[in-house]
Design a protein around this motif. Sequence first.
Motif, PDB file in Angstrom:
ATOM      1  N   THR A   1       0.249  26.288  -4.866  1.00  0.00           N
ATOM      2  CA  THR A   1       0.096  27.144  -6.041  1.00  0.00           C
ATOM      3  C   THR A   1       1.421  27.546  -6.674  1.00  0.00           C
ATOM      4  O   THR A   1       1.425  28.081  -7.775  1.00  0.00           O
ATOM      5  CB  THR A   1      -0.682  28.436  -5.676  1.00  0.00           C
TER       6      THR A   1
ATOM      7  N   TRP B   1       4.352  27.370  -8.912  1.00  0.00           N
ATOM      8  CA  TRP B   1       4.607  26.578 -10.113  1.00  0.00           C
ATOM      9  C   TRP B   1       5.957  25.869 -10.067  1.00  0.00           C
ATOM     10  O   TRP B   1       6.093  24.755 -10.560  1.00  0.00           O
ATOM     11  CB  TRP B   1       4.478  27.429 -11.377  1.00  0.00           C
TER      12      TRP B   1
ATOM     13  N   GLN C   1      -0.071  26.489 -12.146  1.00  0.00           N
ATOM     14  CA  GLN C   1      -0.258  27.929 -12.424  1.00  0.00           C
ATOM     15  C   GLN C   1       1.052  28.476 -12.965  1.00  0.00           C
ATOM     16  O   GLN C   1       1.817  29.136 -12.251  1.00  0.00           O
ATOM     17  CB  GLN C   1      -0.709  28.646 -11.156  1.00  0.00           C
TER      18      GLN C   1
END
Length: 169
Positions: A36, A38, A166
């Motif tokens: 997750t 980025w 994300q």
Amino acid sequence: MRRYHMACIYPSDSQEPELLYPYILDNIKSFLEGETDWIANAANAAATIGFLLHDLNWVGFYLKRDNVLKLGPFWGKPAVTTIQIGNGVCGTSAETGKTINVKDVHQFPGHIACDLFSNSELVIPLFKGGQLLGVLDIDSPEIGRFNEVDQKYLEEIALYLAETIQWPQ
């Protein structure tokens, strides 16, 4: 379980886009699977594109921050850290919201030279939910390196990255 399968070889001896680009996207998907962060995801995406495509010397992200583009994760030599929206190829792509494929950067008015060896450039704007996130910037030392087929596949990869990573708000 996360699967890692980035190889030091190409999927075939040829550089056929129909084989190479799906292979690149599959590698990117495997790195993003279950991750997750980025920064990690954008860094691996840039490195995957840079490593697996021939004749590139820079791949990276410029992200929109406070109405300018700020350098994000990349593969290649150090680069300019801030680009005004509307300036250079990256800033123009961000301003227009359109991909810009420059065959010869020396002919592009206002080109920002980070690497004197770059001769062509492909910049793809990244949007999520209708909002500009930034751009994916890809440079080559070869004049005319990017054709319509490259652009099509790299736009598909950029769309996947924009929608999947994300990104920070």
